[in-house]
Every structure is written in C-alpha cells, then in structure tokens.
Design an enzyme around this catalytic site. Structure first.
Site, PDB file in Angstrom:
ATOM      1  N   ILE A  41      33.039  33.947  50.763  1.00  0.00           N
ATOM      2  CA  ILE A  41      33.244  32.671  50.065  1.00  0.00           C
ATOM      3  C   ILE A  41      34.558  32.622  49.293  1.00  0.00           C
ATOM      4  CG2 ILE A  41      30.799  32.066  49.887  1.00  0.00           C
ATOM      5  CD1 ILE A  41      30.796  33.170  47.062  1.00  0.00           C
ATOM      6  N   SER A  76      40.373  41.766  46.054  1.00  0.00           N
ATOM      7  CA  SER A  76      38.929  41.524  46.025  1.00  0.00           C
ATOM      8  C   SER A  76      38.494  40.510  47.072  1.00  0.00           C
ATOM      9  CB  SER A  76      38.516  41.023  44.636  1.00  0.00           C
ATOM     10  OG  SER A  76      39.115  39.773  44.361  1.00  0.00           O
ATOM     11  N   ASP A 133      41.645  33.022  31.530  1.00  0.00           N
ATOM     12  CA  ASP A 133      41.925  32.302  32.783  1.00  0.00           C
ATOM     13  C   ASP A 133      40.867  31.222  32.996  1.00  0.00           C
ATOM     14  OD1 ASP A 133      43.324  31.640  35.067  1.00  0.00           O
ATOM     15  OD2 ASP A 133      42.219  33.041  36.340  1.00  0.00           O
TER      16      ASP A 133
END
Length: 345
Positions: free
Chosen positions: A27, A33, A150
């Site tokens: 997804i 990552s 963030d």
C-alpha cells in the site's frame, strides 16, 4: 523473498506469511521502507505491516532511528494515534517489521481530495471535531516529550468509525527533559513551520503550525501556501510565502469567526504568539460544550408538514384559497419567508 545484500523483492511478498502475518498487498513505500496490508493469522485482524530495510541503511545512526520509532510507538496510547501492535526482526529476511492498527478508510488526504472532486465543503462541526482529535493526539505526544515533525493529511488515518488516527512517526523525535528545541530540517515543505525552514530552533509549537495548515486545508480544500495543485510553484517561492505568512483568509461566509481566529492563531509567524496545543484543545472542548448546551434546532419542515396536514383536514383550499383567491401555502413557507412555491405542496 530476499536476494544478496538483504535487498527486498517486494513482488514476492503478496500471499506470503511472515511471523504469523499473511501479506495481502503493498500500500506504500519509502526510501528504506514498504507498508503492506496484512492479516494476522491467529484472529484474522487486518493490520498495516511496515517493513524497514534496516540493514540497507548507510550507518548505525539510521538503524538506531528506526528502533527509536518502535520505542515511540510503544510509549503512546491514545484513541487518536495509530495503535502499535507488535514488532519483530524476521530471521529469514533479516529485516525489521512493525505491525500497527489498520485504518480502513484511508487517510485525510484522500478525504480532502474526494471533497474537492465532489465540490463539497466540510461542515464546521466536523472541522472542529477533526481539529480536536488531531490536537488531542499531539497533546498526548507532547506530554510524552515527543514531537511529530511531519504532520500532514497523508499521515492522518481514518478508522471504520470515521475517527482520525495520527500515524507515521518515522520523523518524530523524543526530546529529553533538558532539551527544548530541535534543529534538524525535516518534514514536508507545505506543512513546515517558518522557524524550521529558516533553520532556527523549534519546539512543540512547530507541530501546532502544521496542524494550522491542515485545519486551513480542511476549510478551504487547498493548502494556505499553495492555492492550486497545478500551480508551478518553486521551493524558493513556497519558502518565501511560508516565512512571510502569506495566505488568503478563510471564507467568512462559510465559517465562524471563532474557527477562523483559532486557525489564524495556529499560523502566527512568531512561535511566542502562536497557540500551544493545550490552548487548541481547550478551544475545541469549549466549542463542543457550547454546541451541546444549545437547544436543538427547530426543524421548520417538520412543523410545516404538521400545519399542512391540519389545514387539509379543514379543507382550507376550498374554504380559504379559492374564496379569497390565495395560493396554497408552501411546505417550505417558514424556511423561505413568505414566498410561496406552488411547485412544492
């Protein structure tokens, strides 16, 4: 599922089982990552499974930062923060995995995009609720001496009940009790505070600035500093706008002075004059209390239906309308003044 040097072959993951989790689909991904939707085999629970290529990183500091993310997740427990479930290093892949709560309805960025496509505005009550949920999550983080750093719509997820969940703590930093400012330039430019962009020290109020940008975007369906996705805006021009605090005001016809003033207070250039997260939470809670204390709004349409029904029993069209040459009373009579509409009866 892995080849030399620890490189991850993502295409081989779907349908595979890793430490009791079956991978459903990819997804999202970043430099180091990948994020998968996965299902826990023991009970069928859907999770977001984040694979971090910890051993592909250039230095030990980066690896330490990843392990710090795990520790951050473990220390947080709030209904509006993505819940940490588990972490492990897979023996075969030699990669770090973090399992967190699955947000069924995607993220706030997609919700805003859908509103833009459908040309609809968020009701003010919903905006206050969204701000309150995000602010509550930030307050919990700040109490733990953790800055998010963030915060943006793409990092705010939505569960099946429609509640917001602040997530993606990869850039968060836990400040020691002796440390009050951070100096590294991290985050997403559209939501960065002026002090971050200028390379100055920043504190908890930098997260408040980011929340102000998000709140503005929910109201206006666009960033305060980028008015159109198609706008050809250079990073230099963007930085200039942010550091000068240049943005169009929120539409007064749509939203209350209280909401507009609060967002403005979150977007003050000087951090000293900017609201802190406790003030944002307090204002949201005050608004919700005032809303609950107000008497329920009168549904004029239901009242008019009742009146029409009683007038019909009196045969008012024959005895009154025809005799006095009057038009029938509209079912929206009270909602639109004395203007009658024969097409609605």
């Amino acid at each position: 599922m892995a080849s030399g040097g620890g490189a991850v072959q993502v295409q081989n993951f779907v349908g595979k089982e890793v430490n009791g989790f079956e991978i459903v689909k990819l997804i999202g991904q970043g430099k180091f990552s990948y994020v998968f939707k996965a299902q826990r085999k023991t009970d069928g629970l859907c999770v977001a499974l984040k694979l971090i290529k910890i051993f592909d990183m250039d230095n030990e500091k980066q690896r330490d930062n990843c392990l710090k993310e795990v520790q951050l997740h473990q220390s947080l427990d709030h209904p509006n923060i993505v819940k940490y479930l588990n972490w492990f290093i897979d023996n075969k892949l030699n990669e770090l995995f973090i399992a967190v709560e699955w947000a069924e309805k995607g993220d706030l960025k997609l919700v805003i995009k859908k509103a833009i496509e459908e040309d609809v505005s968020f009701p003010e009550k919903k905006i206050w609720e969204y701000i309150h949920q995000i602010a509550g999550a930030l307050r919990h983080m700040h109490e733990k001496r953790i800055m998010h750093r963030d915060l943006k719509p793409a990092n705010i997820f939505i569960d099946t009940a429609g509640n917001l969940k602040v997530g993606d703590l990869g850039l968060s930093r836990q400040l020691s009790s002796q440390t009050f400012e951070a100096f590294s330039r991290v985050g997403t430019p559209l939501y960065m505070s002026p002090e971050v962009l200028q390379g100055k020290g920043y504190d908890w109020k930098s997260d408040v600035w980011s929340l102000g940008c998000i709140a503005y975007e929910i109201c206006m369906l666009r960033s305060p500093f980028r008015q159109d996705d198609k706008e050809n805006l250079s990073l230099y021009d963007l930085f200039q706008r942010i550091t000068k605090g240049q943005f169009p005001p929120i539409t007064a016809e749509k939203y209350s002075p209280e909401l507009r003033q609060m967002i403005g207070a979150m977007l003050r250039l000087d951090p000293e004059g900017r609201f802190d997260i406790a003030q944002v939470c307090e204002l949201c809670e005050t608004f919700k209390k005032n809303l609950q204390s107000k008497p329920p709004a009168i549904d004029t349409y239901l009242i008019m239906d009742d009146i029409i029904e009683k007038l019909s029993l009196l045969d008012y069209e024959t005895s009154f309308c025809k005799g006095w040459k009057q038009k029938r009373i509209s079912r929206v009579y009270f909602a639109h003044g004395t203007q009658s509409d024969d097409s609605i009866s």
